[in-house]
Design a protein around this motif. Structure first.
Motif, PDB file in Angstrom:
ATOM      1  N   ASP A  66      -5.632   7.096  -1.176  1.00  0.00           N
ATOM      2  CA  ASP A  66      -6.241   5.771  -1.106  1.00  0.00           C
ATOM      3  C   ASP A  66      -5.162   4.760  -0.746  1.00  0.00           C
ATOM      4  OD1 ASP A  66      -5.002   6.255  -3.550  1.00  0.00           O
ATOM      5  OD2 ASP A  66      -6.804   5.931  -4.736  1.00  0.00           O
ATOM      6  N   ILE A  67      -5.532   3.658  -0.073  1.00  0.00           N
ATOM      7  CA  ILE A  67      -4.517   2.804   0.548  1.00  0.00           C
ATOM      8  C   ILE A  67      -4.570   1.348   0.100  1.00  0.00           C
ATOM      9  CG2 ILE A  67      -4.537   4.318   2.571  1.00  0.00           C
ATOM     10  CD1 ILE A  67      -5.989   2.125   4.117  1.00  0.00           C
ATOM     11  N   ASP A  68      -5.528   0.948  -0.744  1.00  0.00           N
ATOM     12  CA  ASP A  68      -5.680  -0.468  -1.073  1.00  0.00           C
ATOM     13  C   ASP A  68      -4.856  -0.861  -2.292  1.00  0.00           C
ATOM     14  OD1 ASP A  68      -7.407   1.232  -2.492  1.00  0.00           O
ATOM     15  OD2 ASP A  68      -8.780  -0.397  -2.996  1.00  0.00           O
ATOM     16  N   ALA A  69      -4.656  -2.170  -2.432  1.00  0.00           N
ATOM     17  CA  ALA A  69      -3.886  -2.740  -3.539  1.00  0.00           C
ATOM     18  C   ALA A  69      -4.809  -3.566  -4.435  1.00  0.00           C
ATOM     19  CB  ALA A  69      -2.746  -3.597  -2.999  1.00  0.00           C
ATOM     20  N   LEU A  70      -4.215  -4.245  -5.418  1.00  0.00           N
ATOM     21  CA  LEU A  70      -4.967  -4.979  -6.433  1.00  0.00           C
ATOM     22  C   LEU A  70      -4.641  -6.473  -6.418  1.00  0.00           C
ATOM     23  CD1 LEU A  70      -4.449  -2.370  -9.257  1.00  0.00           C
ATOM     24  CD2 LEU A  70      -6.703  -3.205  -8.551  1.00  0.00           C
ATOM     25  N   PRO A  71      -5.555  -7.323  -6.888  1.00  0.00           N
ATOM     26  CA  PRO A  71      -5.286  -8.766  -6.974  1.00  0.00           C
ATOM     27  C   PRO A  71      -4.447  -9.101  -8.205  1.00  0.00           C
ATOM     28  CG  PRO A  71      -7.513  -8.307  -7.713  1.00  0.00           C
ATOM     29  CD  PRO A  71      -6.955  -6.996  -7.226  1.00  0.00           C
ATOM     30  N   ILE A  72      -3.195  -8.639  -8.190  1.00  0.00           N
ATOM     31  CA  ILE A  72      -2.253  -8.829  -9.300  1.00  0.00           C
ATOM     32  C   ILE A  72      -0.960  -9.391  -8.726  1.00  0.00           C
ATOM     33  CG2 ILE A  72      -0.815  -7.614 -10.996  1.00  0.00           C
ATOM     34  CD1 ILE A  72      -3.115  -5.619 -11.356  1.00  0.00           C
ATOM     35  N   HIS A  73      -0.392 -10.383  -9.402  1.00  0.00           N
ATOM     36  CA  HIS A  73       0.884 -10.958  -8.955  1.00  0.00           C
ATOM     37  C   HIS A  73       2.035 -10.125  -9.530  1.00  0.00           C
ATOM     38  CE1 HIS A  73       3.536 -14.030  -7.357  1.00  0.00           C
ATOM     39  NE2 HIS A  73       4.209 -13.984  -8.496  1.00  0.00           N
ATOM     40  N   GLY A  92      -0.275   2.555  -7.665  1.00  0.00           N
ATOM     41  CA  GLY A  92       0.396   3.689  -7.053  1.00  0.00           C
ATOM     42  C   GLY A  92      -0.170   4.126  -5.724  1.00  0.00           C
ATOM     43  N   HIS A  93      -1.085   3.352  -5.130  1.00  0.00           N
ATOM     44  CA  HIS A  93      -1.662   3.778  -3.861  1.00  0.00           C
ATOM     45  C   HIS A  93      -0.633   3.787  -2.740  1.00  0.00           C
ATOM     46  CE1 HIS A  93      -6.051   2.641  -5.171  1.00  0.00           C
ATOM     47  NE2 HIS A  93      -5.403   3.355  -6.077  1.00  0.00           N
ATOM     48  N   ASP A  94       0.399   2.957  -2.848  1.00  0.00           N
ATOM     49  CA  ASP A  94       1.489   3.027  -1.869  1.00  0.00           C
ATOM     50  C   ASP A  94       2.168   4.389  -1.938  1.00  0.00           C
ATOM     51  OD1 ASP A  94       2.356   2.361  -4.443  1.00  0.00           O
ATOM     52  OD2 ASP A  94       3.973   1.061  -3.759  1.00  0.00           O
ATOM     53  N   GLY A  95       2.294   4.937  -3.148  1.00  0.00           N
ATOM     54  CA  GLY A  95       2.863   6.267  -3.310  1.00  0.00           C
ATOM     55  C   GLY A  95       1.934   7.351  -2.794  1.00  0.00           C
ATOM     56  N   HIS A  96       0.635   7.220  -3.045  1.00  0.00           N
ATOM     57  CA  HIS A  96      -0.332   8.202  -2.564  1.00  0.00           C
ATOM     58  C   HIS A  96      -0.288   8.281  -1.038  1.00  0.00           C
ATOM     59  CE1 HIS A  96      -2.845   6.976  -6.362  1.00  0.00           C
ATOM     60  NE2 HIS A  96      -1.684   7.537  -6.671  1.00  0.00           N
ATOM     61  N   THR A  97      -0.269   7.113  -0.400  1.00  0.00           N
ATOM     62  CA  THR A  97      -0.239   7.066   1.067  1.00  0.00           C
ATOM     63  C   THR A  97       1.050   7.666   1.603  1.00  0.00           C
ATOM     64  OG1 THR A  97      -1.587   5.055   1.006  1.00  0.00           O
ATOM     65  CG2 THR A  97      -0.398   5.517   3.054  1.00  0.00           C
ATOM     66  N   ILE A 123      -6.843  12.380   4.842  1.00  0.00           N
ATOM     67  CA  ILE A 123      -7.783  11.268   4.700  1.00  0.00           C
ATOM     68  C   ILE A 123      -7.062  10.072   4.084  1.00  0.00           C
ATOM     69  CG2 ILE A 123      -9.961  10.509   3.688  1.00  0.00           C
ATOM     70  CD1 ILE A 123     -10.690  13.528   3.440  1.00  0.00           C
ATOM     71  N   PHE A 124      -6.936   9.006   4.844  1.00  0.00           N
ATOM     72  CA  PHE A 124      -6.357   7.751   4.354  1.00  0.00           C
ATOM     73  C   PHE A 124      -7.526   6.790   4.147  1.00  0.00           C
ATOM     74  CE2 PHE A 124      -3.086   9.894   6.794  1.00  0.00           C
ATOM     75  CZ  PHE A 124      -1.985   9.803   5.967  1.00  0.00           C
ATOM     76  N   GLN A 125      -7.938   6.671   2.905  1.00  0.00           N
ATOM     77  CA  GLN A 125      -9.195   6.002   2.568  1.00  0.00           C
ATOM     78  C   GLN A 125      -8.992   4.588   2.034  1.00  0.00           C
ATOM     79  OE1 GLN A 125     -11.346   7.582  -0.961  1.00  0.00           O
ATOM     80  NE2 GLN A 125     -11.430   5.365  -1.287  1.00  0.00           N
TER      81      GLN A 125
END
Length: 381
Positions: A66-73, A92-97, A123-125
């Protein structure tokens, strides 16, 4: 050299996080990396990428990130911290990708050497955190060769590096949101009997929800019916004319979820009958429970013995949701968690926190596991 690739790739992605369904720069980066090594790909969604390398047989296997991030500062004081205010790779999606890109490079080397006998999909989702990106992708994409298995990994800071955690059967819960809307009839407190109190209806609903697990669901099954927020009323001296209640349901069994939704509908009807207010309940369908297929799980567990990772079989599933669950609609699936806790470097904070971080060296274990799964799948008949 692979460690340098893991570090540089992860840190670029970490600095450039994007929210769900907005991962345009991320998907462009993924495509550039694939173009550089000559791996073809399809783009079934605006920010979704499915890469593939075709083997010599009709057998296929798939791996997902999975490739998305979160609305966190982000609050980490590192030189690769997020360059986007209030957006962070805190799950950790940066790590998954990164792991899947590194794995694609390994598989491409096998392909170039004529040593790839099965088709491999990468699959890069997008949009795991919201909007069920997995479900959207599967509705938009047809595999040219049906994968027998689809595998996924997720970072887990609760457990140390070089560990892999999973279990047979349910591994994450389903997540469904519910909302009660109450419309009463306002009246002055001096003539309260002329109104229909949304507060009375809300109290009735709260009491009934608290009893649902006790009276209507199997005692040996774990379910959560969480009440997250509620309110009623407008002024100190009037009968409340409006009320609202929302929460989330977590369960591992589809039949339990059906019972919960049916009972909530009955509760809404009963509240309306008893109090005279109009009551409606609505559901936002979330992610199904992630259920590890027995054969896929056995393959992943056996493959872990070919790596330096220590396999830990969990006794209980996690209660959070994960949209990897949707892939079981098209193939046998298995999902596991890769430990990334490192107390010496103070990488100890949890998922979805503003200080979540990990050492890039640990990602090599995830790439090794994917490689071991592929090797065992290739030799199996």
């Amino acid at each position: 050299m692979e460690y340098e690739y893991l570090k540089e790739t992860r840190r670029w992605l970490h600095q450039h996080p994007e929210l769900s369904m907005q991962e345009f720069e991320t998907s462009a980066f993924i495509k550039r990396e694939l173009d550089e090594i000559g791996v073809p790909y399809d783009t079934p969604l605006a920010t979704g990428v499915v890469a593939y390398l075709e083997g010599t047989s009709d057998r296929a296997i798939a791996f997902r990130a999975d490739i998305d991030a979160l609305p966190i500062h982000e609050e980490n004081n590192v030189d690769y911290r997020s360059a986007v205010d209030n957006v962070m790779h805190a799950c950790g999606h940066d790590g998954h990708t990164t792991m899947l890109l590194a794995f694609a490079r390994r598989v491409k080397a096998l392909y170039d050497a004529g040593q790839l006998s099965v088709t491999v999909y990468f699959i890069f989702q997008p949009s795991e955190e919201t909007e069920a990106g997995a479900n959207q992708l599967l509705k938009s994409y047809t595999f040219s060769r049906q994968p027998a298995y689809i595998f996924g990994l997720h970072m887990m800071p609760d457990n140390p590096e070089n560990t892999i955690l999973s279990k047979p059967g349910p591994i994450t819960a389903s997540a469904t949101e519910y909302r009660f809307f109450i419309k009463g009839l306002s009246a002055h407190v001096a003539n309260k009997e002329q109104g229909h109190s949304a507060g009375e209806a809300l109290t009735f609903i709260l009491n009934q929800l608290s009893q649902l697990q006790h009276y209507h669901l199997p005692g040996l099954r774990q379910n959560i019916i969480h009440i997250g927020r509620f309110h009623a009323g407008e002024a100190i001296n009037t009968v409340p004319s409006n009320g609202y209640l929302e929460g989330t349901i977590r369960t591992y069994h589809a039949d339990d979820l059906s019972v919960i939704k049916e009972q909530m509908t009955r509760i809404a009807e009963a509240a309306a009958t008893v109090t005279g207010s109009a009551v409606e309940v609505k559901f936002s369908e979330g992610y199904p429970a992630t259920i590890n297929d027995a054969d896929a799980y056995a393959l992943m567990q056996a493959a872990s013995t070919d790596t330096h990772l220590t396999w830990i079989e969990k006794s209980e599933p996690y209660l959070f949701g994960e949209d990897f669950a949707f892939y079981s609609q098209v193939a046998s699936t298995a999902f596991a968690f890769l430990g990334c806790r490192n107390e010496e470097q103070n990488y100890v904070t949890g998922l979805h926190t503003s200080t979540f971080n990990f050492d890039e060296q640990m990602m090599a274990g995830g790439v090794d596991l994917f490689s071991a799964i592929l090797t065992r799948f290739e030799v199996a008949r």
